[in-house]
Design a protein around this motif. Structure first.
Motif, mmCIF file in Angstrom:
data_model
loop_
_atom_site.group_PDB
_atom_site.id
_atom_site.type_symbol
_atom_site.label_atom_id
_atom_site.label_comp_id
_atom_site.label_asym_id
_atom_site.label_seq_id
_atom_site.Cartn_x
_atom_site.Cartn_y
_atom_site.Cartn_z
ATOM 1 N N PRO A 74 2.567 33.336 -4.652
ATOM 2 C CA PRO A 74 2.490 33.289 -3.199
ATOM 3 C C PRO A 74 1.076 33.182 -2.652
ATOM 4 O O PRO A 74 0.855 32.598 -1.597
ATOM 5 C CB PRO A 74 3.139 34.615 -2.775
ATOM 6 N N LYS A 75 0.080 33.724 -3.368
ATOM 7 C CA LYS A 75 -1.279 33.730 -2.842
ATOM 8 C C LYS A 75 -1.997 32.407 -3.048
ATOM 9 O O LYS A 75 -2.917 32.073 -2.306
ATOM 10 C CB LYS A 75 -2.086 34.853 -3.498
ATOM 11 N N SER A 76 -1.602 31.659 -4.056
ATOM 12 C CA SER A 76 -2.320 30.426 -4.376
ATOM 13 C C SER A 76 -1.538 29.168 -4.023
ATOM 14 O O SER A 76 -1.891 28.073 -4.455
ATOM 15 C CB SER A 76 -2.651 30.390 -5.868
ATOM 16 N N ILE A 77 -0.489 29.295 -3.231
ATOM 17 C CA ILE A 77 0.373 28.152 -2.934
ATOM 18 C C ILE A 77 -0.386 27.055 -2.191
ATOM 19 O O ILE A 77 -0.329 25.880 -2.570
ATOM 20 C CB ILE A 77 1.630 28.596 -2.161
ATOM 21 N N PHE A 78 -1.142 27.407 -1.145
ATOM 22 C CA PHE A 78 -1.815 26.385 -0.358
ATOM 23 C C PHE A 78 -2.981 25.744 -1.103
ATOM 24 O O PHE A 78 -3.135 24.519 -1.056
ATOM 25 C CB PHE A 78 -2.263 26.971 0.980
ATOM 26 N N PRO A 79 -3.827 26.498 -1.817
ATOM 27 C CA PRO A 79 -4.861 25.834 -2.626
ATOM 28 C C PRO A 79 -4.286 24.895 -3.671
ATOM 29 O O PRO A 79 -4.850 23.824 -3.926
ATOM 30 C CB PRO A 79 -5.598 27.013 -3.273
ATOM 31 N N GLU A 80 -3.157 25.263 -4.276
ATOM 32 C CA GLU A 80 -2.549 24.394 -5.292
ATOM 33 C C GLU A 80 -1.991 23.121 -4.671
ATOM 34 O O GLU A 80 -2.130 22.030 -5.229
ATOM 35 C CB GLU A 80 -1.452 25.147 -6.039
ATOM 36 N N ILE A 81 -1.362 23.259 -3.503
ATOM 37 C CA ILE A 81 -0.840 22.075 -2.819
ATOM 38 C C ILE A 81 -1.988 21.155 -2.431
ATOM 39 O O ILE A 81 -1.916 19.933 -2.597
ATOM 40 C CB ILE A 81 -0.022 22.492 -1.584
ATOM 41 N N GLU A 82 -3.076 21.724 -1.927
ATOM 42 C CA GLU A 82 -4.232 20.922 -1.528
ATOM 43 C C GLU A 82 -4.861 20.222 -2.731
ATOM 44 O O GLU A 82 -5.212 19.036 -2.661
ATOM 45 C CB GLU A 82 -5.266 21.810 -0.841
ATOM 46 N N SER B 66 0.800 -1.224 0.000
ATOM 47 C CA SER B 66 0.000 0.000 0.000
ATOM 48 C C SER B 66 0.836 1.279 0.000
ATOM 49 O O SER B 66 0.327 2.346 -0.337
ATOM 50 C CB SER B 66 -0.931 0.019 1.220
ATOM 51 N N SER B 67 2.097 1.193 0.361
ATOM 52 C CA SER B 67 2.926 2.401 0.421
ATOM 53 C C SER B 67 3.104 3.009 -0.968
ATOM 54 O O SER B 67 3.380 2.298 -1.932
ATOM 55 C CB SER B 67 4.301 2.084 1.021
ATOM 56 N N GLN B 68 2.956 4.311 -1.036
ATOM 57 C CA GLN B 68 3.109 5.014 -2.308
ATOM 58 C C GLN B 68 3.623 6.424 -2.040
ATOM 59 O O GLN B 68 3.104 7.132 -1.182
ATOM 60 C CB GLN B 68 1.773 5.075 -3.053
ATOM 61 N N ASP B 69 4.646 6.810 -2.784
ATOM 62 C CA ASP B 69 5.193 8.164 -2.673
ATOM 63 C C ASP B 69 4.388 9.110 -3.544
ATOM 64 O O ASP B 69 4.064 8.792 -4.694
ATOM 65 C CB ASP B 69 6.661 8.196 -3.107
ATOM 66 N N ILE B 70 4.052 10.262 -2.979
ATOM 67 C CA ILE B 70 3.376 11.291 -3.760
ATOM 68 C C ILE B 70 4.096 12.611 -3.551
ATOM 69 O O ILE B 70 4.860 12.783 -2.585
ATOM 70 C CB ILE B 70 1.886 11.442 -3.376
ATOM 71 N N ASN B 71 3.868 13.536 -4.454
ATOM 72 C CA ASN B 71 4.499 14.845 -4.378
ATOM 73 C C ASN B 71 3.425 15.924 -4.436
ATOM 74 O O ASN B 71 2.671 16.003 -5.403
ATOM 75 C CB ASN B 71 5.492 15.041 -5.525
ATOM 76 N N ALA B 72 3.333 16.708 -3.367
ATOM 77 C CA ALA B 72 2.421 17.844 -3.328
ATOM 78 C C ALA B 72 3.246 19.110 -3.533
ATOM 79 O O ALA B 72 3.656 19.769 -2.578
ATOM 80 C CB ALA B 72 1.666 17.891 -2.001
ATOM 81 N N ARG B 73 3.550 19.384 -4.792
ATOM 82 C CA ARG B 73 4.402 20.513 -5.163
ATOM 83 C C ARG B 73 5.798 20.349 -4.570
ATOM 84 O O ARG B 73 6.579 19.553 -5.038
ATOM 85 C CB ARG B 73 3.759 21.833 -4.755
ATOM 86 N N ALA B 74 6.102 21.060 -3.495
ATOM 87 C CA ALA B 74 7.455 21.030 -2.931
ATOM 88 C C ALA B 74 7.592 20.037 -1.787
ATOM 89 O O ALA B 74 8.657 19.915 -1.189
ATOM 90 C CB ALA B 74 7.844 22.428 -2.451
ATOM 91 N N ILE B 75 6.516 19.312 -1.477
ATOM 92 C CA ILE B 75 6.516 18.411 -0.325
ATOM 93 C C ILE B 75 6.384 16.973 -0.814
ATOM 94 O O ILE B 75 5.441 16.635 -1.535
ATOM 95 C CB ILE B 75 5.365 18.755 0.642
#
Length: 229
Positions: free
Chosen positions: A90-98, A26-35
């Protein structure tokens, strides 16, 4: 057409095969932009979601009712990508990561369902040696995991992390937050005290400057400063 006992046997084999394969793969690596994160799922862990932050420890909360444990482990934070993302948008960083995170979660869930189908089918084929019976076991594993995952999503409560459980170094997190709050209150109190002390010292030095000036005319009210500990 299998009888009741035969159908139950196929179902149990399918559940077992699905549980084993999902737990192993079940382990899977994912990338949320820079994380960079690692997702995993396991059975019979009491409906918890765990956030692992190596080497600090784990934060977990009882987020759903069904017996699945979801684990999200922080793998890496790419500072170069994070800086570039912040500088560009800078303003849309968190919505894009989500949004990126949610889309990859959907792919991850589909992968879990495929593993459940495959695990039930493989174990069924190893035991029964017939593709039709193995398929029944595979479908049973798929159905059970679809119900478990669907139920977990329907009962999922993100607000459970308002009262989390801590293990490892992060166990000190609530204590540190309390210390920080007390320190802020102490600083505010100290600031008021210093203001009073500074005003009294100013008045004291002004009064001392008059000591010995016996012939100096006194105008207005005479103020006497009494200093004690």
């Amino acid at each position: 057409m299998p009888n009741a006992s035969g159908a139950l046997k196929f179902i149990l084999v399918g559940i077992l095969g699905a549980a084993v394969l999902v737990s192993l793969l079940s382990s899977q690596d994912i990338n949320a932009r820079a994380i960079d994160l690692t997702l995993s799922t396991s059975l019979l862990r009491g409906g918890y979601t765990e956030l692992a932050i190596p080497p600090l420890g784990t934060i977990r909360a009882k987020t759903h009712l069904f017996p699945l444990r979801f684990r999200i482990a922080l793998k890496d934070i790419n500072l170069d990508r994070l800086k570039a993302l912040v500088s560009q948008q800078p303003k849309s960083i968190f919505p894009e990561i989500e949004a990126s995170f949610r889309s990859q979660i959907l792919v991850y869930v589909l992968r879990l369902l495929f593993l459940a189908l495959l695990g039930g089918f493989v174990l069924g084929y190893l035991l029964f040696r017939r593709p039709s019976q193995a398929l029944l076991s595979g479908l049973a594993g798929l159905l059970i995991f679809a119900l478990l995952i669907g139920g977990a999503m329907l009962t999922y409560n993100e607000k459970a992390f308002q009262e989390p459980e801590f293990t490892g170094v992060v166990e000190a997190a609530p204590w540190l937050l309390g210390v920080a709050e007390e320190a802020l209150l102490a600083v505010e109190s100290l600031d008021d005290t210093l203001r009073v002390v500074a005003a009294n010292l100013t008045l004291m030095f002004e009064s001392l400057s008059l000591v010995g000036a016996e012939n100096a005319p006194v105008e207005g009210e005479l103020k006497i400063l009494h200093v004690s500990d």
